[in-house]
Design a protein around this motif. Structure first.
Motif, PDB file in Angstrom:
ATOM      1  N   LEU A  84       0.843  -1.193   0.000  1.00 59.86           N
ATOM      2  CA  LEU A  84       0.000   0.000   0.000  1.00 59.86           C
ATOM      3  C   LEU A  84       0.876   1.241   0.000  1.00 59.86           C
ATOM      4  CD1 LEU A  84      -2.696  -0.965   2.622  1.00 59.86           C
ATOM      5  CD2 LEU A  84      -2.966  -0.845   0.160  1.00 59.86           C
ATOM      6  N   TYR A  85       0.433   2.271  -0.692  1.00 58.53           N
ATOM      7  CA  TYR A  85       1.213   3.503  -0.747  1.00 58.53           C
ATOM      8  C   TYR A  85       1.401   4.110   0.632  1.00 58.53           C
ATOM      9  CZ  TYR A  85       1.221   3.364  -5.771  1.00 58.53           C
ATOM     10  OH  TYR A  85       1.438   2.986  -7.063  1.00 58.53           O
ATOM     11  N   ILE A  86       0.468   3.864   1.545  1.00 60.51           N
ATOM     12  CA  ILE A  86       0.610   4.404   2.896  1.00 60.51           C
ATOM     13  C   ILE A  86       1.874   3.845   3.554  1.00 60.51           C
ATOM     14  CG2 ILE A  86      -0.817   2.672   4.064  1.00 60.51           C
ATOM     15  CD1 ILE A  86      -0.738   6.427   4.832  1.00 60.51           C
ATOM     16  N   HIS A  87       2.289   2.655   3.147  1.00 66.90           N
ATOM     17  CA  HIS A  87       3.546   2.088   3.653  1.00 66.90           C
ATOM     18  C   HIS A  87       4.714   2.972   3.228  1.00 66.90           C
ATOM     19  CE1 HIS A  87       6.667  -0.912   4.531  1.00 66.90           C
ATOM     20  NE2 HIS A  87       7.128  -0.709   3.314  1.00 66.90           N
ATOM     21  N   TYR A  88       4.718   3.396   1.983  1.00 61.16           N
ATOM     22  CA  TYR A  88       5.802   4.246   1.485  1.00 61.16           C
ATOM     23  C   TYR A  88       5.764   5.624   2.130  1.00 61.16           C
ATOM     24  CZ  TYR A  88       5.540   0.681  -2.146  1.00 61.16           C
ATOM     25  OH  TYR A  88       5.478  -0.495  -2.818  1.00 61.16           O
ATOM     26  N   VAL A  89       4.581   6.216   2.160  1.00 65.95           N
ATOM     27  CA  VAL A  89       4.437   7.548   2.747  1.00 65.95           C
ATOM     28  C   VAL A  89       4.784   7.505   4.231  1.00 65.95           C
ATOM     29  CG1 VAL A  89       2.784   9.382   3.271  1.00 65.95           C
ATOM     30  CG2 VAL A  89       2.741   8.279   1.032  1.00 65.95           C
ATOM     31  N   GLY A  90       4.227   6.514   4.927  1.00 67.58           N
ATOM     32  CA  GLY A  90       4.492   6.390   6.358  1.00 67.58           C
ATOM     33  C   GLY A  90       5.956   6.153   6.664  1.00 67.58           C
ATOM     34  N   GLY A  91       6.645   5.471   5.774  1.00 71.03           N
ATOM     35  CA  GLY A  91       8.064   5.231   5.970  1.00 71.03           C
ATOM     36  C   GLY A  91       8.930   6.460   5.747  1.00 71.03           C
ATOM     37  N   LEU A  92       8.435   7.389   4.945  1.00 77.50           N
ATOM     38  CA  LEU A  92       9.211   8.601   4.670  1.00 77.50           C
ATOM     39  C   LEU A  92       8.873   9.762   5.619  1.00 77.50           C
ATOM     40  CD1 LEU A  92       9.271   8.518   0.774  1.00 77.50           C
ATOM     41  CD2 LEU A  92      11.108   7.923   2.353  1.00 77.50           C
ATOM     42  N   ILE A  93       7.733   9.684   6.287  1.00 78.35           N
ATOM     43  CA  ILE A  93       7.349  10.746   7.220  1.00 78.35           C
ATOM     44  C   ILE A  93       8.407  10.962   8.305  1.00 78.35           C
ATOM     45  CG2 ILE A  93       5.702  11.338   9.053  1.00 78.35           C
ATOM     46  CD1 ILE A  93       3.476  10.402   7.166  1.00 78.35           C
ATOM     47  N   PRO A  94       8.966   9.888   8.917  1.00 83.34           N
ATOM     48  CA  PRO A  94       9.979  10.147   9.947  1.00 83.34           C
ATOM     49  C   PRO A  94      11.177  10.944   9.436  1.00 83.34           C
ATOM     50  CG  PRO A  94       9.255   7.877  10.069  1.00 83.34           C
ATOM     51  CD  PRO A  94       8.645   8.463   8.827  1.00 83.34           C
ATOM     52  N   LEU A  95      11.573  10.730   8.182  1.00 78.81           N
ATOM     53  CA  LEU A  95      12.667  11.530   7.638  1.00 78.81           C
ATOM     54  C   LEU A  95      12.269  13.003   7.563  1.00 78.81           C
ATOM     55  CD1 LEU A  95      14.025   9.233   4.792  1.00 78.81           C
ATOM     56  CD2 LEU A  95      15.159   9.829   6.933  1.00 78.81           C
ATOM     57  N   GLY A  96      11.024  13.260   7.170  1.00 79.03           N
ATOM     58  CA  GLY A  96      10.519  14.630   7.147  1.00 79.03           C
ATOM     59  C   GLY A  96      10.467  15.240   8.537  1.00 79.03           C
ATOM     60  N   VAL A  97      10.095  14.417   9.520  1.00 76.30           N
ATOM     61  CA  VAL A  97      10.044  14.887  10.901  1.00 76.30           C
ATOM     62  C   VAL A  97      11.435  15.294  11.376  1.00 76.30           C
ATOM     63  CG1 VAL A  97       9.675  14.097  13.277  1.00 76.30           C
ATOM     64  CG2 VAL A  97       7.944  13.667  11.553  1.00 76.30           C
ATOM     65  N   PHE A  98      12.449  14.493  11.040  1.00 78.81           N
ATOM     66  CA  PHE A  98      13.809  14.860  11.422  1.00 78.81           C
ATOM     67  C   PHE A  98      14.254  16.139  10.712  1.00 78.81           C
ATOM     68  CE2 PHE A  98      14.316  10.451  12.941  1.00 78.81           C
ATOM     69  CZ  PHE A  98      14.858  10.725  14.187  1.00 78.81           C
ATOM     70  N   LEU A  99      13.831  16.307   9.481  1.00 80.16           N
ATOM     71  CA  LEU A  99      14.157  17.523   8.743  1.00 80.16           C
ATOM     72  C   LEU A  99      13.533  18.744   9.422  1.00 80.16           C
ATOM     73  CD1 LEU A  99      15.504  18.676   6.175  1.00 80.16           C
ATOM     74  CD2 LEU A  99      13.329  18.326   5.017  1.00 80.16           C
ATOM     75  N   VAL A 100      12.250  18.636   9.745  1.00 81.59           N
ATOM     76  CA  VAL A 100      11.562  19.737  10.436  1.00 81.59           C
ATOM     77  C   VAL A 100      12.203  19.987  11.793  1.00 81.59           C
ATOM     78  CG1 VAL A 100       9.374  20.448  11.477  1.00 81.59           C
ATOM     79  CG2 VAL A 100       9.390  19.423   9.204  1.00 81.59           C
ATOM     80  N   GLY A 101      12.524  18.901  12.496  1.00 77.11           N
ATOM     81  CA  GLY A 101      13.171  19.043  13.795  1.00 77.11           C
ATOM     82  C   GLY A 101      14.485  19.799  13.701  1.00 77.11           C
ATOM     83  N   GLY A 102      15.224  19.556  12.651  1.00 74.68           N
ATOM     84  CA  GLY A 102      16.478  20.277  12.456  1.00 74.68           C
ATOM     85  C   GLY A 102      16.268  21.760  12.218  1.00 74.68           C
ATOM     86  N   TRP A 103      15.116  22.115  11.662  1.00 79.61           N
ATOM     87  CA  TRP A 103      14.819  23.527  11.415  1.00 79.61           C
ATOM     88  C   TRP A 103      14.301  24.230  12.656  1.00 79.61           C
ATOM     89  CZ3 TRP A 103      11.673  22.230   6.458  1.00 79.61           C
ATOM     90  CH2 TRP A 103      12.533  22.103   5.374  1.00 79.61           C
ATOM     91  N   VAL A 104      13.426  23.574  13.411  1.00 75.64           N
ATOM     92  CA  VAL A 104      12.718  24.284  14.483  1.00 75.64           C
ATOM     93  C   VAL A 104      13.071  23.824  15.882  1.00 75.64           C
ATOM     94  CG1 VAL A 104      10.745  24.832  13.003  1.00 75.64           C
ATOM     95  CG2 VAL A 104      10.682  22.783  14.410  1.00 75.64           C
ATOM     96  N   ALA A 105      13.605  22.618  16.031  1.00 73.90           N
ATOM     97  CA  ALA A 105      13.838  22.112  17.381  1.00 73.90           C
ATOM     98  C   ALA A 105      15.026  21.162  17.392  1.00 73.90           C
ATOM     99  CB  ALA A 105      12.590  21.391  17.876  1.00 73.90           C
ATOM    100  N   ARG A 106      16.115  21.639  17.902  1.00 71.39           N
ATOM    101  CA  ARG A 106      17.310  20.796  17.950  1.00 71.39           C
ATOM    102  C   ARG A 106      17.467  20.076  19.282  1.00 71.39           C
ATOM    103  NH1 ARG A 106      21.647  24.537  14.772  1.00 71.39           N
ATOM    104  NH2 ARG A 106      20.290  24.907  13.008  1.00 71.39           N
ATOM    105  N   GLY A 107      16.640  20.412  20.234  1.00 71.74           N
ATOM    106  CA  GLY A 107      16.706  19.767  21.538  1.00 71.74           C
ATOM    107  C   GLY A 107      17.744  20.372  22.460  1.00 71.74           C
ATOM    108  N   ASP A 108      18.283  21.547  22.083  1.00 73.00           N
ATOM    109  CA  ASP A 108      19.345  22.154  22.882  1.00 73.00           C
ATOM    110  C   ASP A 108      18.825  23.073  23.992  1.00 73.00           C
ATOM    111  OD1 ASP A 108      18.413  23.937  21.037  1.00 73.00           O
ATOM    112  OD2 ASP A 108      20.385  24.568  20.305  1.00 73.00           O
ATOM    113  N   SER A 109      17.511  23.184  24.114  1.00 73.13           N
ATOM    114  CA  SER A 109      16.906  23.919  25.225  1.00 73.13           C
ATOM    115  C   SER A 109      15.704  23.103  25.713  1.00 73.13           C
ATOM    116  CB  SER A 109      16.446  25.308  24.781  1.00 73.13           C
ATOM    117  OG  SER A 109      15.344  25.208  23.900  1.00 73.13           O
TER     118      SER A 109
END
Length: 140
Positions: A84-109
């Motif tokens: 199912l395509y949701i398998h592909y999309v769901g598998g790539l979402i975490p990479l997007g989350v890490f990308l967004v995290g790098g922009w807005v939240a690095r965990g340094d505070s």
């Protein structure tokens, strides 16, 4: 023969088993879970992400990239077309989350770590969903 032709032939001749993708997927979900637990502990103690948590993030990112590349190679081999395509999309979402995290939240505070925890929870849930869906549709 061009160097490009040689490179393409080598990659096309490498065949991987879907069991490698499945096993690496289990490892990836595990690493994401460990990272989620470590960051939850840091946030619960009102601390920014610890050094161990940051290293866990690096391992999780590498695991996700390798997993995505394995999946792409399996598609190139003609396997996984029925997933199912949701398998592909769901598998790539975490990479997007890490990308967004790098922009807005690095965990340094403290605040940044809380935002990162929410993003990581979404990424973990998505990766787990993709893994479960992949298992449900494998060998059909």
């Amino acid at each position: 023969m061009l160097a490009q032709d040689i490179g393409e032939g080598v990659l096309d001749n490498i065949i991987i088993s879907s069991a490698v993708h499945r096993s690496w997927g289990a490892f990836t979900v595990f690493v994401l879970f460990v990272t989620l637990v470590l960051l939850t502990k840091d946030v619960a103690q009102s601390n920014p992400a610890s050094r161990l948590t940051r290293w866990s993030f690096v391992v999780a990112q590498v695991a996700l990239v390798v997993q995505a590349l394995l999946g792409i190679k399996l598609l190139d081999q003609g396997q996984g077309i029925r997933q199912l395509y949701i398998h592909y999309v769901g598998g790539l979402i975490p990479l997007g989350v890490f990308l967004v995290g790098g922009w807005v939240a690095r965990g340094d505070s403290k605040r940044s770590a809380r935002i990162l925890l929410v993003l990581l929870a979404v990424g973990f849930g998505s990766a787990l969903m993709a893994f479960v869906i992949g298992q449900a549709y494998v060998n059909r």
